[in-house]
Design an enzyme around this catalytic site. Structure first.
Site, PDB file in Angstrom:
ATOM      1  CB  SER A  85      16.546 -33.617   2.630  1.00  0.00           C
ATOM      2  OG  SER A  85      15.493 -32.958   3.269  1.00  0.00           O
ATOM      3  CE  LYS A 113      17.755 -37.718   5.809  1.00  0.00           C
ATOM      4  NZ  LYS A 113      17.245 -36.876   4.706  1.00  0.00           N
ATOM      5  CB  SER A 154      16.599 -33.743   6.474  1.00  0.00           C
ATOM      6  OG  SER A 154      16.357 -34.606   5.396  1.00  0.00           O
TER       7      SER A 154
END
Length: 447
Positions: free
Chosen positions: A170, A71, A146
């Site tokens: 997330s 990420k 997210s």
């Protein structure tokens, strides 16, 4: 997808094939490159493409040779760490983050980064002036956030698993939106997050999104050294929670998914009973102020954290709106940090071992519903209702896992959440295996 080295295998099967030398790590990376070239022009889940120059993990690690994405809020030495924001120009990271070292130590090969919304503050991976990340099941819909890029590309079959992290929802939200398994581990189960260490209350837990429960169990074992959970365990007391601390109604398809999952566990011999959350709207209001504090910290301290290129005027409207919310509402809620630190999470488990709930109050929305340019007051209310079931575990440092639970009336994935006390990852995975065993696998539109 054309036939290639990835095939239809999950991570567990790929590891077995690598050990038997039926496939090589180089062949897997080439397959990932080909699949990304096919799906990412539609999904827009890829940040940095390093399939031609990966960071190779420990060749003796239990996951050696398996490719993955990191990420884009997580440092990989030599790669820019964007945090999903256009407010600054990122310099190459000087060193690996602690969790990056864990991923590499487990043997994973890092082939790029996955996209996220600005600083992980939104529940959809959408932006003011660039393409959103799209759901591979139906590209008109959100992939969640997210860790939206991670979930979209795993669900599309472009990578077999992807790193993710969770500061309120997330990992679990994009897993639910894309039909994946997403475990948010307990605080401290994996390497500490630099982001979390700077917070007054450490909300952040790193993990992965995968397509199977056994893959999540394998990765957790590989990264922590714990014994691998390989199937169902003992019978438990399961509390079924259909009312979130935020209030509001759960939509019919989501309620039905939870009720189906409860019936599966009841038939398996668990004691299944209704549960009402002990925390209420006060917790939600305190968490919203804290959420605003995090956005305010970014806006106020951006130049110190990200360098002279940081320009707070380029922050997206949601980040700026949350920062204003903190400034206007924080003074009216004195003691919010103290109350959050003392949240009575263990009271939720007085009568139950595990809590079963929705991940989200309603199905993943169409792109635009949670767009950061939606007027802040309206967007805030939409987000609070949507994510009401997930933040409690972050504040408490407790584990929770999103498990696929079928499709809604439009064919979009619906997920359910299993939550436990700190350290209960194994117990949650044991129950997740039972839910997964009753699920009919379905391909996404782009696979």
């Amino acid at each position: 997808m054309p036939d290639d080295a990835l095939g239809d295998d999950d991570v567990t099967a790929l590891v077995a094939r690598l050990r038997r030398r039926e496939v090589s790590a180089a062949e897997l990376r080439a397959a990932v490159a080909g699949r990304l070239a096919t799906v990412d022009p539609v999904l827009h889940g890829l940040g940095l493409d390093r399939t031609d120059a990966p960071v190779v993990g420990n060749p003796e690690g239990p996951l050696a040779g398996v490719p993955t994405l990191v990420k884009e809020n997580t440092d990989v030495a030599g790669w820019p760490t964007t945090n999903g924001s256009a407010a600054y120009v990122p310099a190459p990271a000087r060193a690996h983050a602690a969790v990056t070292q864990q991923l590499l130590g487990a043997g994973l090969d890092l082939v790029g980064t996955s996209r996220m919304p600005e600083f992980g503050l939104n529940a959809t991976t959408e932006f003011v002036d660039v393409e959103p990340t799209r759901n591979p099941v139906d590209p008109a819909f959100s992939a969640g956030a997210s860790s939206g890029g991670a979930a979209a590309l795993v669900a599309a079959g472009a990578v077999p698993l992807a790193h993710a992290n969770d500061g309120g929802e997330s990992i679990r939200i994009p897993a639910a939106a894309c039909g994946l398994v997403g475990l948010k581990p307990s605080r401290g189960a994996l390497a500490p997050s630099a982001h979390g260490a700077m917070m007054p209350i450490d909300l952040v837990a790193d993990g992965v999104v995968t397509r199977t429960v056994r893959d999540t169990a394998l990765v957790l074992s590989a990264m922590t050294g714990r014994p691998r959970v390989e199937g169902p365990g003992r019978r438990l007391r399961v509390g079924v929670m259909l009312h979130s601390p935020a209030g509001g109604e759960v939509d019919a398809d989501t309620r039905a998914a939870v009720e189906r999952s409860a019936a599966v566990l009841d038939a398996a011999g668990h004691v299944v009973e209704p549960h009402r959350p002990a925390v209420g709207k006060g917790f939600v209001d305190d968490f919203l102020v804290y959420w605003g504090l995090l956005a305010f910290s970014v806006a106020a301290g951006g130049r110190t954290a990200f360098g002279r290129s940081f320009d707070r005027s380029r922050l997206d409207p949601l980040t700026r709106g949350l920062a204003r919310h903190f400034l206007t509402t924080g003074p009216r809620r004195p003691g919010f940090l103290r109350r959050l630190r003392r949240v009575a999470y263990r009271a939720e488990f007085t009568h139950h071992d595990v809590l079963l709930s929705p991940v989200l109050a309603h199905r993943t929305p169409e792109l635009g519903w949670l767009h950061p340019a939606v007027p802040f007051e309206e967007l805030r209310e939409r987000l609070v209702r949507y994510v009401g079931f997930t933040p409690l575990q972050n504040v408490a440092g407790a584990p929770a896992v999103a498990v696929p639970a079928g499709r809604d009336g439009r064919g979009l994935p619906v997920g359910v959440q299993l939550a436990g006390l700190p350290g209960d990852e194994a117990r949650l995975l044991e129950v997740a295996y039972e839910l997964e065993a009753t699920r009919v696998p379905q391909r996404c539109a782009l696979r």
